[in-house]
Motif scaffolding. Structure first.
Motif, PDB file in Angstrom:
ATOM      1  N   TYR A 121      -9.326   2.503  -6.425  1.00 16.59           N
ATOM      2  CA  TYR A 121      -7.894   2.432  -6.144  1.00 16.59           C
ATOM      3  C   TYR A 121      -7.094   2.806  -7.373  1.00 16.59           C
ATOM      4  O   TYR A 121      -7.573   2.740  -8.502  1.00 16.59           O
TER       5      TYR A 121
ATOM      6  N   MET B 139      -2.902   4.562   6.411  1.00 11.24           N
ATOM      7  CA  MET B 139      -1.981   3.438   6.554  1.00 11.24           C
ATOM      8  C   MET B 139      -1.421   3.384   7.967  1.00 11.24           C
ATOM      9  O   MET B 139      -1.180   4.413   8.580  1.00 11.24           O
TER      10      MET B 139
ATOM     11  N   ARG C 287       0.843  -1.180   0.000  1.00 15.37           N
ATOM     12  CA  ARG C 287       0.000   0.000   0.000  1.00 15.37           C
ATOM     13  C   ARG C 287       0.888   1.244   0.000  1.00 15.37           C
ATOM     14  O   ARG C 287       2.003   1.225   0.540  1.00 15.37           O
TER      15      ARG C 287
END
Length: 181
Positions: free
Chosen positions: A50, A74, A13
């Motif tokens: 995304y 995150m 990510r």
């Protein structure tokens, strides 16, 4: 019978796809090879937009990232030390490590190392997403690799029983390597 050919890609990510691509192109000389963007996850059909970006990490190895704007920020697994999870890339020489360390530090990126692991030397630093990166240059000899290969299963079995570091390869931490007669 299943035979893995190579890693197709490894995906992590990222906080910002554009910043991530630009950082890897600038600091690690990777080529930006592909971008895929969807409003729905193909495998799960979840409505989760995304951006998926892919970078050439050399010799058919691909490093990919997902930016997920609708997901929580995150984070890291608080139970895993930050030195454990990392991406390690092989480079051609210790000279390349030294030059890269100097270039990264000149760009304001803190670097740990050069760390001597006996069979390779490496440097460590973080990308803009907090992923730890290692660059490693092999320096081991055929004798060293043979000695390590000969004890790998014994070491694993001992670890499985005791959860203590086996000493079969303690020679790696000595100042000099002594060849087997």
């Amino acid at each position: 019978m299943l035979q893995i050919q190579r890693i197709h890609h490894v995906a992590y990510r990222c906080k910002d796809a554009k910043e991530t691509v630009e950082w890897y192109v600038k600091h690690l000389n990777m080529k930006f090879v592909l971008a895929i963007a969807e409003d729905q996850v193909p495998s799960t059909k979840a409505p989760d937009p995304y951006m998926h970006v892919f970078l050439d990490a050399g010799q058919g190895n691909v490093l990919a990232f997902f930016e997920l704007p609708n997901s929580p920020a995150m984070g890291r697994d608080p139970n895993t030390p930050e030195w454990v999870q990392h991406i390690a890339f092989k480079v051609d020489s210790v000279e390349t490590l030294e030059a890269t360390k100097a270039r990264l530090e000149a760009a304001g990126i803190p670097v740990v190392g050069i760390t001597d692991h006996t069979i390779f030397k490496s440097i460590y630093f973080f990308d803009p997403n907090g992923h730890r990166i290692e660059l490693a240059a092999d320096v081991g000899t055929p004798d060293m690799y043979e000695r390590l290969d000969a004890v790998k299963w014994e070491m694993l079995e001992e670890w499985a029983r005791t959860k203590r570091a086996p000493k079969h390869a303690a020679w790696m931490h000595e100042k000099e390597f002594h060849a087997v007669d």
